[in-house]
Design a protein around this motif. Structure first.
Motif, PDB file in Angstrom:
ATOM      1  N   GLY A 146     -38.815 -12.087 -33.294  1.00  0.00           N
ATOM      2  CA  GLY A 146     -38.938 -10.660 -32.990  1.00  0.00           C
ATOM      3  C   GLY A 146     -38.809  -9.704 -34.161  1.00  0.00           C
ATOM      4  N   LYS A 147     -38.889 -10.182 -35.392  1.00  0.00           N
ATOM      5  CA  LYS A 147     -38.779  -9.283 -36.536  1.00  0.00           C
ATOM      6  C   LYS A 147     -39.854  -8.190 -36.478  1.00  0.00           C
ATOM      7  CE  LYS A 147     -39.156 -12.524 -39.634  1.00  0.00           C
ATOM      8  NZ  LYS A 147     -39.215 -13.634 -38.683  1.00  0.00           N
ATOM      9  N   THR A 148     -41.095  -8.614 -36.302  1.00  0.00           N
ATOM     10  CA  THR A 148     -42.188  -7.646 -36.295  1.00  0.00           C
ATOM     11  C   THR A 148     -42.115  -6.769 -35.051  1.00  0.00           C
ATOM     12  OG1 THR A 148     -43.589  -9.167 -37.531  1.00  0.00           O
ATOM     13  CG2 THR A 148     -44.701  -7.389 -36.384  1.00  0.00           C
ATOM     14  N   THR A 149     -41.914  -7.402 -33.902  1.00  0.00           N
ATOM     15  CA  THR A 149     -41.896  -6.668 -32.632  1.00  0.00           C
ATOM     16  C   THR A 149     -40.787  -5.625 -32.607  1.00  0.00           C
ATOM     17  OG1 THR A 149     -42.864  -8.530 -31.478  1.00  0.00           O
ATOM     18  CG2 THR A 149     -41.606  -6.988 -30.131  1.00  0.00           C
ATOM     19  N   LEU A 150     -39.589  -5.996 -33.057  1.00  0.00           N
ATOM     20  CA  LEU A 150     -38.451  -5.088 -32.910  1.00  0.00           C
ATOM     21  C   LEU A 150     -38.322  -4.095 -34.069  1.00  0.00           C
ATOM     22  CD1 LEU A 150     -35.941  -7.704 -31.480  1.00  0.00           C
ATOM     23  CD2 LEU A 150     -37.176  -5.929 -30.198  1.00  0.00           C
ATOM     24  N   SER A 151     -38.862  -4.438 -35.235  1.00  0.00           N
ATOM     25  CA  SER A 151     -38.812  -3.447 -36.318  1.00  0.00           C
ATOM     26  C   SER A 151     -39.911  -2.403 -36.133  1.00  0.00           C
ATOM     27  CB  SER A 151     -38.883  -4.120 -37.700  1.00  0.00           C
ATOM     28  OG  SER A 151     -40.024  -4.923 -37.810  1.00  0.00           O
ATOM     29  N   THR A 152     -40.935  -2.751 -35.379  1.00  0.00           N
ATOM     30  CA  THR A 152     -41.978  -1.774 -35.033  1.00  0.00           C
ATOM     31  C   THR A 152     -41.494  -1.030 -33.795  1.00  0.00           C
ATOM     32  OG1 THR A 152     -43.597  -3.363 -35.860  1.00  0.00           O
ATOM     33  CG2 THR A 152     -44.457  -1.493 -34.612  1.00  0.00           C
ATOM     34  N   ASP A 153     -40.910   0.142 -34.034  1.00  0.00           N
ATOM     35  CA  ASP A 153     -40.185   0.869 -32.996  1.00  0.00           C
ATOM     36  C   ASP A 153     -40.641   2.323 -33.055  1.00  0.00           C
ATOM     37  OD1 ASP A 153     -38.242   2.379 -31.636  1.00  0.00           O
ATOM     38  OD2 ASP A 153     -36.609   0.998 -32.185  1.00  0.00           O
ATOM     39  N   HIS A 154     -41.165   2.780 -31.939  1.00  0.00           N
ATOM     40  CA  HIS A 154     -41.728   4.128 -31.882  1.00  0.00           C
ATOM     41  C   HIS A 154     -40.755   5.213 -32.317  1.00  0.00           C
ATOM     42  CE1 HIS A 154     -45.636   5.454 -30.667  1.00  0.00           C
ATOM     43  NE2 HIS A 154     -45.114   6.585 -30.268  1.00  0.00           N
ATOM     44  N   ASN A 155     -39.459   4.960 -32.139  1.00  0.00           N
ATOM     45  CA  ASN A 155     -38.466   5.997 -32.446  1.00  0.00           C
ATOM     46  C   ASN A 155     -37.896   5.915 -33.855  1.00  0.00           C
ATOM     47  OD1 ASN A 155     -38.571   6.962 -29.743  1.00  0.00           O
ATOM     48  ND2 ASN A 155     -37.395   5.137 -29.157  1.00  0.00           N
ATOM     49  N   ARG A 156     -38.427   4.970 -34.638  1.00  0.00           N
ATOM     50  CA  ARG A 156     -37.885   4.806 -35.988  1.00  0.00           C
ATOM     51  C   ARG A 156     -39.005   4.596 -36.994  1.00  0.00           C
ATOM     52  NH1 ARG A 156     -32.516   3.563 -36.172  1.00  0.00           N
ATOM     53  NH2 ARG A 156     -32.716   2.119 -37.917  1.00  0.00           N
ATOM     54  N   TYR A 157     -38.682   4.780 -38.255  1.00  0.00           N
ATOM     55  CA  TYR A 157     -39.676   4.583 -39.308  1.00  0.00           C
ATOM     56  C   TYR A 157     -39.661   3.120 -39.753  1.00  0.00           C
ATOM     57  CZ  TYR A 157     -39.362   9.637 -39.391  1.00  0.00           C
ATOM     58  OH  TYR A 157     -39.363  10.950 -39.022  1.00  0.00           O
ATOM     59  N   LEU A 158     -40.849   2.561 -39.842  1.00  0.00           N
ATOM     60  CA  LEU A 158     -40.963   1.156 -40.241  1.00  0.00           C
ATOM     61  C   LEU A 158     -40.984   1.049 -41.763  1.00  0.00           C
ATOM     62  CD1 LEU A 158     -41.494  -1.838 -39.460  1.00  0.00           C
ATOM     63  CD2 LEU A 158     -43.942  -1.321 -39.607  1.00  0.00           C
ATOM     64  N   ILE A 159     -40.061   0.258 -42.299  1.00  0.00           N
ATOM     65  CA  ILE A 159     -40.084  -0.015 -43.748  1.00  0.00           C
ATOM     66  C   ILE A 159     -40.875  -1.293 -44.002  1.00  0.00           C
ATOM     67  CG2 ILE A 159     -38.632  -0.624 -45.748  1.00  0.00           C
ATOM     68  CD1 ILE A 159     -36.602   1.444 -44.754  1.00  0.00           C
ATOM     69  N   GLY A 160     -40.726  -2.271 -43.120  1.00  0.00           N
ATOM     70  CA  GLY A 160     -41.516  -3.492 -43.248  1.00  0.00           C
ATOM     71  C   GLY A 160     -41.166  -4.475 -42.152  1.00  0.00           C
ATOM     72  N   ASP A 161     -42.015  -5.465 -41.942  1.00  0.00           N
ATOM     73  CA  ASP A 161     -41.793  -6.340 -40.785  1.00  0.00           C
ATOM     74  C   ASP A 161     -41.341  -7.755 -41.138  1.00  0.00           C
ATOM     75  OD1 ASP A 161     -44.230  -7.371 -41.759  1.00  0.00           O
ATOM     76  OD2 ASP A 161     -44.768  -8.044 -39.748  1.00  0.00           O
ATOM     77  N   ASP A 162     -41.338  -8.138 -42.426  1.00  0.00           N
ATOM     78  CA  ASP A 162     -41.098  -9.569 -42.672  1.00  0.00           C
ATOM     79  C   ASP A 162     -40.366  -9.933 -43.968  1.00  0.00           C
ATOM     80  OD1 ASP A 162     -41.679 -12.228 -41.456  1.00  0.00           O
ATOM     81  OD2 ASP A 162     -42.823 -12.567 -43.273  1.00  0.00           O
ATOM     82  N   GLU A 163     -40.603  -9.211 -45.048  1.00  0.00           N
ATOM     83  CA  GLU A 163     -40.044  -9.629 -46.340  1.00  0.00           C
ATOM     84  C   GLU A 163     -39.479  -8.410 -47.076  1.00  0.00           C
ATOM     85  OE1 GLU A 163     -43.188 -11.511 -48.576  1.00  0.00           O
ATOM     86  OE2 GLU A 163     -43.798 -12.793 -46.914  1.00  0.00           O
ATOM     87  N   HIS A 164     -38.187  -8.474 -47.406  1.00  0.00           N
ATOM     88  CA  HIS A 164     -37.573  -7.326 -48.087  1.00  0.00           C
ATOM     89  C   HIS A 164     -36.692  -7.737 -49.249  1.00  0.00           C
ATOM     90  CE1 HIS A 164     -38.908  -5.534 -44.365  1.00  0.00           C
ATOM     91  NE2 HIS A 164     -38.960  -4.402 -45.061  1.00  0.00           N
ATOM     92  N   CYS A 165     -36.339  -6.741 -50.034  1.00  0.00           N
ATOM     93  CA  CYS A 165     -35.355  -6.924 -51.094  1.00  0.00           C
ATOM     94  C   CYS A 165     -34.235  -5.932 -50.867  1.00  0.00           C
ATOM     95  CB  CYS A 165     -35.995  -6.643 -52.459  1.00  0.00           C
ATOM     96  SG  CYS A 165     -37.052  -7.986 -53.006  1.00  0.00           S
ATOM     97  N   TRP A 166     -33.033  -6.363 -51.188  1.00  0.00           N
ATOM     98  CA  TRP A 166     -31.865  -5.477 -51.144  1.00  0.00           C
ATOM     99  C   TRP A 166     -31.269  -5.477 -52.547  1.00  0.00           C
ATOM    100  CZ3 TRP A 166     -27.455  -5.895 -46.863  1.00  0.00           C
ATOM    101  CH2 TRP A 166     -26.581  -4.815 -47.010  1.00  0.00           C
ATOM    102  N   SER A 167     -31.406  -4.333 -53.204  1.00  0.00           N
ATOM    103  CA  SER A 167     -30.906  -4.223 -54.580  1.00  0.00           C
ATOM    104  C   SER A 167     -29.888  -3.100 -54.626  1.00  0.00           C
ATOM    105  CB  SER A 167     -32.054  -3.895 -55.543  1.00  0.00           C
ATOM    106  OG  SER A 167     -32.438  -2.533 -55.380  1.00  0.00           O
ATOM    107  N   GLU A 168     -29.407  -2.770 -55.815  1.00  0.00           N
ATOM    108  CA  GLU A 168     -28.457  -1.667 -55.932  1.00  0.00           C
ATOM    109  C   GLU A 168     -29.119  -0.334 -55.573  1.00  0.00           C
ATOM    110  OE1 GLU A 168     -29.967  -3.107 -58.382  1.00  0.00           O
ATOM    111  OE2 GLU A 168     -30.565  -1.588 -59.861  1.00  0.00           O
TER     112      GLU A 168
END
Ligand SMILES: Nc1ncnc2c1ncn2[C@@H]1O[C@H](COP(=O)(O)OP(=O)(O)OP(=O)(O)O)[C@@H](O)[C@H]1O
Ligand SMILES: O=C([O-])CC(=O)C(=O)O
Ligand SMILES: [Ca+2]
Ligand SMILES: [Mn+2]
Length: 657
Positions: free
Chosen positions: A360-382
């Motif tokens: 459900g990464k794609t399904t739940l991150s695609t949310d009409h009430n929120r802004y989508l940053i991405g659905d599958d691959e991210h980086c967390w940096s400083e």
């Protein structure tokens, strides 16, 4: 005598009556004649040359033109170098443009190989047939051009009624993790995770070169190849330049959608790529080659910064191959790479959605009430979070407009839909049809989601949501996790794999995949876990475990939790109300579960209530607990981060019985 009527438009020269101004007699609405002498010329007018991508510097247009030509030359030189045969030590002779349209674009074939090309045959004994031919390069074509290419040359390409490009990925309709190889080479071998449990099956340098040569020779033997120069990672500080050489318009359009699309200015200064993919997926590997166990091989060489694909046309291999590269390069720079979706609320609260394929990464991150940053691959940096990709890759099986409107509406012109079945006349897609595969997919640029956050970056996450599709039906729909529990479940990476995305899996089946993406990680899982723990601690993020799988019984007797309920649960996490709820603790897994959530029937919150057979529930719970314990054994001897206390807590955060 005068003929100014509608029948007289063009062609014949107008007769001017002496001393008579025609416009005084009657209004002339004729259009000027076409500026062409032949049909070919007329057609040549249809397409206007694109504005030069090189901005014109200074006042001298002539110089600007020269620099554009020069730039084309440099581009071709760089591509030729990428495609160089290692045994012959030369790159192919390249021409820009489609070989079928030679007359239209009178660009003179240019030798751009490493060595200068002499047309005289007698000069060189080393000349082989391959060095006599030109390969046409279709460089960063637009979606419209790629559509035309696909429809003209690739069987199985059609336009659906919403304008998407329907394609077939061939015999392989999912990734082939067993055919992935990683070269054991000196620059990376000490850092990589090898051996039991690791996705990195070794290959030696020599064998890699054999496969590379096979792919390159195949690509060079073609009349034309597609080349995409694009970026990975929206954070400019950690951006990667990637080049994808492929033989199919489908692959080029897929990557156009999935990677970050450079602006013309960025493309101008692109230079040498940091990483190159050779996708010769139509061509098999040679099974007599050492290490090959099938005719498919996906080979990663971190030292050479290259990947070779033979024997599979499934486009997801490219996307996930690059993801593996990020899982190696980013941690070296103290950036955590994540197999997660990510979105951000109006108040800037970021949520990560971890989970294996189909959870459900794609399904739940695609949310009409929120802004989508991405659905599958991210980086967390400083700097916070950033999307690695420029597009989304959504599962389409049973897709409905009502349940997933944003994904539904993203399937339009420019989107690639893989392996779907459609009506031969209306070209309406039947999303319930699994005739080709269960793993049908749509790849679209992220801006096709109306509330995408562009650039795709955000602040540090507030919530870390671990998604598990529990086919046993014993995990609660939602639980609040301590940091140690979050790490325990992150390292475990449990789900009941939903059929299809990996070759050969046809039924849901319990799976543990470290970091919710063991197929893509390159280092030992505890390295990523330590980084995640540190970041969550530093930024005060809360962990959650959400079961998007079964309720009321296992797969077969229970049912999958309604997406509408899962969405309500996720809403309550985002809004912060769930943090304030009253909690009780479950047996065995020791999970904190809320007693109430707005919009969700309270009786489903504790799975024990949903099973009619209480003994069966208890047995199944213990069975799953046992599977978790067994899976975690291999991690018992590892220290996670510098913190002994956390390591001990993590070991205690698993099921107890
Ligand atoms: N309760 C639920 N929660 C989430 N998804 C659900 C639920 N019930 C059914 N689904 C379906 O499960 C699928 C989830 O797939 P999704 O594309 O979100 O997977 P993913 O985690 O992004 O996987 P991948 O990494 O392979 O892209 C969708 O088809 C969705 O409609
Ligand atoms: O890689 C794929 O084919 C699809 C995907 O996102 C995954 O499996 O995680
Ligand atoms: Ca997805
Ligand atoms: Mn994925």
């Amino acid at each position: 005598m005068e003929n100014n009527g509608p029948g007289r438009r063009q062609g014949l020269a107008r007769i001017q009556m002496p001393g008579h101004h025609s416009r005084e007699v009657c209004h002339d609405d004729s259009t000027p004649p076409v500026r062409a002498h032949t049909i070919d010329e007329l057609h040549s007018l249809q397409k206007k040359r694109s504005a030069p991508t090189t901005p014109i510097r200074g006042a001298l247009g002539v110089f600007a033109y020269t620099s554009e030509e020069e730039r084309h030359q440099q581009q071709l030189q760089s591509i030729s170098a990428s495609l160089a045969s290692l045994t012959r030590e030369t790159g192919p002779k390249l021409v820009k443009g489609d070989p079928a349209m030679k007359s239209e674009s009178p660009r003179v074939p240019t030798n751009v190989g490493h060595q200068s090309y002499t047309p005289s045959l007698s000069l060189s004994l080393a000349v082989s047939d391959s060095s006599l031919k030109f390969t046409h390069v279709l460089y960063n074509l637009s979606p419209a051009e790629l559509y035309e290419q696909a429809i003209k040359y690739e069987k199985g390409s059609f336009i659906t009624c919403t304008g998407a490009l329907a394609t077939l990925s061939g015999a392989k309709t999912g990734r082939a993790p067993r055919d992935k190889r990683v070269v054991k080479e000196k620059t990376s071998e000490d850092e990589l995770w090898w051996g039991k449990g690791s996705p990195n099956i070794e290959m030696d340098e020599q064998t890699f070169l054999v496969n590379r040569e096979r792919a390159v020779d195949y690509l060079n033997s073609l009349d034309k190849v597609y080349v995409n120069d694009q970026f990975l990672n929206w954070d400019p500080e950690y951006r990667l330049k990637v080049r994808i050489v492929s033989a199919r318009a489908y692959h080029s359009l897929f990557m156009h959608n999935m990677c970050i699309r450079p602006t013309p200015e960025e493309l101008e200064s692109f230079g040498t790529p940091d990483f190159t993919i050779y996708n010769a997926g139509q061509f098999p590997c040679n099974r007599y080659t050492h290490y090959m166990t099938s005719s498919t091989s996906i080979d990663l060489n971190l030292g050479r910064r290259e990947m070779v694909i033979l024997g599979t046309q499934y486009a997801g291999e490219m996307k996930k191959g690059l993801f593996s590269v990020m899982h190696y390069l980013m941690p070296q720079r103290h950036v955590l790479s994540l197999h997660s979706g990510c979105n951000v609320g109006k108040d800037g609260d970021v949520a990560l959605f971890f989970g294996l394929s189909g959870t459900g990464k794609t399904t739940l991150s695609t949310d009409h009430n929120r802004y989508l940053i991405g659905d599958d691959e991210h980086c967390w940096s400083e700097n916070g979070v950033s999307n690695i990709e420029g597009g989304c890759y959504a599962k389409c099986i049973d897709l409905s407009e009502e349940k997933e409107p944003d994904i539904w509406n993203a399937i339009k012109f420019g989107t690639v839909v893989e392996n779907v079945v459609f009506d031969e006349h209306t070209r309406e897609v039947d999303y319930s049809d699994k005739s080709v595969t269960e793993n049908t997919r749509a790849a679209y640029p992220i801006e096709y989601i109306p509330n995408a956050k562009i650039p795709c970056v955000g602040p540090h996450p507030k919530n870390v949501i671990l998604l598990a599709c529990d086919a046993f039906g014993v995990l609660p729909p939602v639980s609040k996790l301590s940091l140690a529990q979050t790490m325990y479940h992150f390292i475990s990476g449990y789900t009941a794999l939903v059929a299809g995305t990996e070759e050969g899996v046809k039924e849901p089946q319990a799976t543990f995949s470290a970091c919710f993406g063991a197929a893509f990680i390159m280092l030992h899982p505890t390295k990523y876990a330590a980084m995640l723990a540190e970041k969550m601690q530093d930024h005060g993020a809360t962990g959650w475990l959400v079961n998007t799988g079964w309720s009321g019984g296992s797969y077969g007797s229970g049912k999958r939790i309604k997406l509408a309920y899962t969405r309500k649960i996720i809403d309550a996490i985002h809004s912060g109300t769930l943090l304030e709820a009253t909690y009780t603790k479950t047996e065995v897994f020791g999970l904190e579960i809320p007693t109430e959530i707005e919009g969700v029937p309270s009786e489903i919150l504790n799975p024990i209530n949903t099973w009619s057979d209480q003994d069966a529930y208890k047995d199944t719970l213990l069975k799953l607990g046992g599977l978790f314990k067994k899976n975690f054994e291999v991690f018992l001897n590892y220290k996670i981060g510098e913190d002994n206390k956390l390591t001990e807590e993590i070991l205690e955060a698993g099921p107890v019985f």
